[in-house]
Design a protein around this motif. Structure first.
Motif, PDB file in Angstrom:
ATOM      1  N   PHE A 106      -6.829  -4.023  43.105  1.00  0.00           N
ATOM      2  CA  PHE A 106      -7.094  -2.665  43.565  1.00  0.00           C
ATOM      3  C   PHE A 106      -5.963  -2.229  44.489  1.00  0.00           C
ATOM      4  CE2 PHE A 106      -9.188  -5.682  46.336  1.00  0.00           C
ATOM      5  CZ  PHE A 106      -8.821  -5.276  47.612  1.00  0.00           C
ATOM      6  N   ARG A 107      -5.894  -0.941  44.718  1.00  0.00           N
ATOM      7  CA  ARG A 107      -4.846  -0.395  45.581  1.00  0.00           C
ATOM      8  C   ARG A 107      -5.027  -0.940  47.006  1.00  0.00           C
ATOM      9  NH1 ARG A 107      -3.985   5.975  45.356  1.00  0.00           N
ATOM     10  NH2 ARG A 107      -3.539   5.301  43.201  1.00  0.00           N
ATOM     11  N   SER A 108      -3.939  -1.229  47.640  1.00  0.00           N
ATOM     12  CA  SER A 108      -3.900  -1.776  49.007  1.00  0.00           C
ATOM     13  C   SER A 108      -4.361  -3.230  49.069  1.00  0.00           C
ATOM     14  CB  SER A 108      -4.735  -0.932  49.976  1.00  0.00           C
ATOM     15  OG  SER A 108      -4.297   0.402  49.991  1.00  0.00           O
ATOM     16  N   ASN A 109      -4.441  -3.900  47.921  1.00  0.00           N
ATOM     17  CA  ASN A 109      -4.822  -5.307  47.932  1.00  0.00           C
ATOM     18  C   ASN A 109      -3.846  -6.125  48.768  1.00  0.00           C
ATOM     19  OD1 ASN A 109      -4.668  -8.174  46.955  1.00  0.00           O
ATOM     20  ND2 ASN A 109      -6.406  -7.548  45.713  1.00  0.00           N
ATOM     21  N   LEU A 110      -2.559  -5.976  48.475  1.00  0.00           N
ATOM     22  CA  LEU A 110      -1.552  -6.737  49.220  1.00  0.00           C
ATOM     23  C   LEU A 110      -1.494  -6.318  50.676  1.00  0.00           C
ATOM     24  CD1 LEU A 110       1.422  -7.010  46.698  1.00  0.00           C
ATOM     25  CD2 LEU A 110      -0.152  -8.804  47.411  1.00  0.00           C
ATOM     26  N   LEU A 111      -1.703  -5.021  50.947  1.00  0.00           N
ATOM     27  CA  LEU A 111      -1.669  -4.541  52.331  1.00  0.00           C
ATOM     28  C   LEU A 111      -2.779  -5.196  53.150  1.00  0.00           C
ATOM     29  CD1 LEU A 111      -0.559  -2.680  54.518  1.00  0.00           C
ATOM     30  CD2 LEU A 111      -2.088  -0.883  53.648  1.00  0.00           C
ATOM     31  N   ILE A 112      -3.975  -5.246  52.602  1.00  0.00           N
ATOM     32  CA  ILE A 112      -5.084  -5.884  53.312  1.00  0.00           C
ATOM     33  C   ILE A 112      -4.814  -7.377  53.482  1.00  0.00           C
ATOM     34  CG2 ILE A 112      -7.547  -6.431  53.173  1.00  0.00           C
ATOM     35  CD1 ILE A 112      -7.930  -3.807  51.664  1.00  0.00           C
ATOM     36  N   PHE A 113      -4.260  -7.991  52.434  1.00  0.00           N
ATOM     37  CA  PHE A 113      -3.949  -9.419  52.523  1.00  0.00           C
ATOM     38  C   PHE A 113      -2.914  -9.687  53.606  1.00  0.00           C
ATOM     39  CE2 PHE A 113      -1.288 -12.986  50.812  1.00  0.00           C
ATOM     40  CZ  PHE A 113      -2.164 -13.996  51.128  1.00  0.00           C
ATOM     41  N   PHE A 114      -1.888  -8.849  53.676  1.00  0.00           N
ATOM     42  CA  PHE A 114      -0.862  -9.013  54.701  1.00  0.00           C
ATOM     43  C   PHE A 114      -1.423  -8.781  56.099  1.00  0.00           C
ATOM     44  CE2 PHE A 114       2.590  -7.902  51.415  1.00  0.00           C
ATOM     45  CZ  PHE A 114       2.744  -9.241  51.111  1.00  0.00           C
ATOM     46  N   MET A 115      -2.427  -7.923  56.226  1.00  0.00           N
ATOM     47  CA  MET A 115      -3.047  -7.704  57.530  1.00  0.00           C
ATOM     48  C   MET A 115      -3.764  -8.964  58.000  1.00  0.00           C
ATOM     49  SD  MET A 115      -4.528  -3.827  57.131  1.00  0.00           S
ATOM     50  CE  MET A 115      -5.357  -3.909  58.709  1.00  0.00           C
ATOM     51  N   PHE A 116      -4.410  -9.661  57.055  1.00  0.00           N
ATOM     52  CA  PHE A 116      -5.029 -10.945  57.424  1.00  0.00           C
ATOM     53  C   PHE A 116      -3.967 -11.949  57.849  1.00  0.00           C
ATOM     54  CE2 PHE A 116      -8.785  -9.447  55.083  1.00  0.00           C
ATOM     55  CZ  PHE A 116      -9.803  -9.945  55.891  1.00  0.00           C
ATOM     56  N   VAL A 117      -2.877 -12.001  57.083  1.00  0.00           N
ATOM     57  CA  VAL A 117      -1.828 -12.981  57.368  1.00  0.00           C
ATOM     58  C   VAL A 117      -1.089 -12.645  58.661  1.00  0.00           C
ATOM     59  CG1 VAL A 117       0.299 -14.016  56.488  1.00  0.00           C
ATOM     60  CG2 VAL A 117      -1.576 -13.490  54.917  1.00  0.00           C
ATOM     61  N   ALA A 118      -0.915 -11.348  58.942  1.00  0.00           N
ATOM     62  CA  ALA A 118      -0.131 -10.937  60.116  1.00  0.00           C
ATOM     63  C   ALA A 118      -0.714 -11.466  61.408  1.00  0.00           C
ATOM     64  CB  ALA A 118      -0.039  -9.413  60.170  1.00  0.00           C
ATOM     65  N   GLY A 119      -2.033 -11.631  61.458  1.00  0.00           N
ATOM     66  CA  GLY A 119      -2.633 -12.153  62.684  1.00  0.00           C
ATOM     67  C   GLY A 119      -2.177 -13.546  63.038  1.00  0.00           C
ATOM     68  N   ASN A 120      -1.731 -14.308  62.048  1.00  0.00           N
ATOM     69  CA  ASN A 120      -1.257 -15.670  62.319  1.00  0.00           C
ATOM     70  C   ASN A 120       0.099 -15.681  63.013  1.00  0.00           C
ATOM     71  OD1 ASN A 120      -3.473 -17.047  60.977  1.00  0.00           O
ATOM     72  ND2 ASN A 120      -2.589 -16.343  59.068  1.00  0.00           N
ATOM     73  N   PHE A 121       0.826 -14.570  62.976  1.00  0.00           N
ATOM     74  CA  PHE A 121       2.155 -14.525  63.569  1.00  0.00           C
ATOM     75  C   PHE A 121       2.157 -13.915  64.964  1.00  0.00           C
ATOM     76  CE2 PHE A 121       2.738 -14.453  58.961  1.00  0.00           C
ATOM     77  CZ  PHE A 121       3.615 -15.510  58.790  1.00  0.00           C
ATOM     78  N   VAL A 122       0.985 -13.518  65.460  1.00  0.00           N
ATOM     79  CA  VAL A 122       0.890 -12.947  66.804  1.00  0.00           C
ATOM     80  C   VAL A 122       0.778 -14.089  67.807  1.00  0.00           C
ATOM     81  CG1 VAL A 122      -0.447 -11.470  68.342  1.00  0.00           C
ATOM     82  CG2 VAL A 122      -0.223 -10.869  65.924  1.00  0.00           C
ATOM     83  N   PRO A 123       1.671 -14.189  68.789  1.00  0.00           N
ATOM     84  CA  PRO A 123       1.542 -15.241  69.809  1.00  0.00           C
ATOM     85  C   PRO A 123       0.220 -15.079  70.554  1.00  0.00           C
ATOM     86  CG  PRO A 123       3.710 -14.207  69.914  1.00  0.00           C
ATOM     87  CD  PRO A 123       2.882 -13.370  68.987  1.00  0.00           C
ATOM     88  N   PHE A 124      -0.602 -16.120  70.523  1.00  0.00           N
ATOM     89  CA  PHE A 124      -1.941 -15.976  71.077  1.00  0.00           C
ATOM     90  C   PHE A 124      -1.937 -15.809  72.591  1.00  0.00           C
ATOM     91  CE2 PHE A 124      -1.007 -20.499  70.556  1.00  0.00           C
ATOM     92  CZ  PHE A 124      -1.248 -21.000  71.821  1.00  0.00           C
TER      93      PHE A 124
END
Length: 281
Positions: A106-124
């Motif tokens: 579906f549209r924005s599938n990769l965008l939503i997936f990247f949003m999940f992944v992006a949280g792993n790159f935020v310094p906690f």
């Protein structure tokens, strides 16, 4: 592109490997051996400055004293209260989100997936103040439930990445055949996809259990009392301002390390299968 197996290397390389491997293993295990030895030292050795020498006596009583003179039993119970709901919550959410992102186009599938992944790159570390204020505002500060909810939210991104890639590699013919037979989507997930995900679920359960059980940073940020602190934060409270009971801290550390070690050995076969499934074709 990939390194050759050591069996195919030259004779000098194999000899160097056989020599360097035990040395590297000893250096890696040396701190753990130091903790194990310190856990058996009597308090008199530490008072006299015998930190690195052989213990004058084997003080097995340290392991009994840690239970009688500290609330380590409550700390371990708190760790289970945080870790088990976190593992269950992250597995439930990540399997469903991984199924949605790995199966449906579906549209924005990769965008939503990247949003999940992006949280792993935020310094906690930069989230310390906002998360603390959020839990305080919601009445979840200094509670095991609030700590578990935070871990569920923070770990779901990594688990979704793991599950989505695993589900995307499954044979789509199975799902298409079920759809042709008129099987509902939730039944496809429950009866077809979920059983195939058991190795991945087992591997992820071991990883998340170890991550959360060994967490120290958020345990000290979001909890303050003995009734809510996990064992990693509780052990640090055994050292007072003037007295350092390193023999008790070491004994408590050995005890605290047993649950994840036992879980790994119990789930070892499933853990290795989950990590290596799909590695070769």
């Amino acid at each position: 592109m990939f390194p050759r197996p050591i069996q195919q290397a030259s004779a000098p390389a194999r000899a160097l490997y056989k020599t360097a491997l035990p040395i590297a293993l000893f250096l890696w295990l040396f701190p753990l051996l130091g903790v194990a030895v310190t856990s058996l030292r009597p308090a008199s050795d530490l008072a006299m400055g015998n930190y690195f020498g052989m213990p004058s006596d084997i003080a097995w009583g340290n392991y009994l004293e840690i239970f009688t003179n500290s609330p380590i039993g409550q700390y371990i119970f708190n760790s289970f209260k945080v870790t088990i709901p976190t593992v269950i919550g992250t597995l439930i959410l990540s399997t469903m989100t991984g199924f949605a992102l790995g199966i449906y186009r579906f549209r924005s599938n990769l965008l939503i997936f990247f949003m999940f992944v992006a949280g792993n790159f935020v310094p906690f570390q930069i989230l310390m103040v906002p998360v603390r204020d959020l839990t305080y505002g919601l009445g979840l500060y200094n509670t095991t439930g609030g700590l578990a909810l935070f871990h569920i939210a923070f770990q779901t991104g990594f688990c979704t990445l793991f599950m989505r890639n695993f589900i995307a590699a499954l044979p789509r013919e199975l799902i298409e055949a079920a759809r042709v037979e008129g099987v509902a989507e939730w039944k496809i997930f429950w009866y077809i996809v979920l059983p195939l995900m058991r190795p991945a679920i087992a591997a992820l359960a071991v990883l998340v259990f170890t991550f959360i059980w060994n967490d120290f940073f958020w345990a000290t940020v979001l909890t303050t009392s003995a009734s809510t602190q996990p064992v990693t934060a509780g052990l640090s409270s055994l050292n007072g301002q003037w007295i350092a009971q390193w023999h008790l801290v070491s004994a408590g550390s050995i005890i605290a390390a047993l649950p994840p070690v036992l879980m790994f050995f119990l789930m070892q076969k499933h853990f290795i299968a989950g990590l290596t499934l799909g590695a070769v074709k």
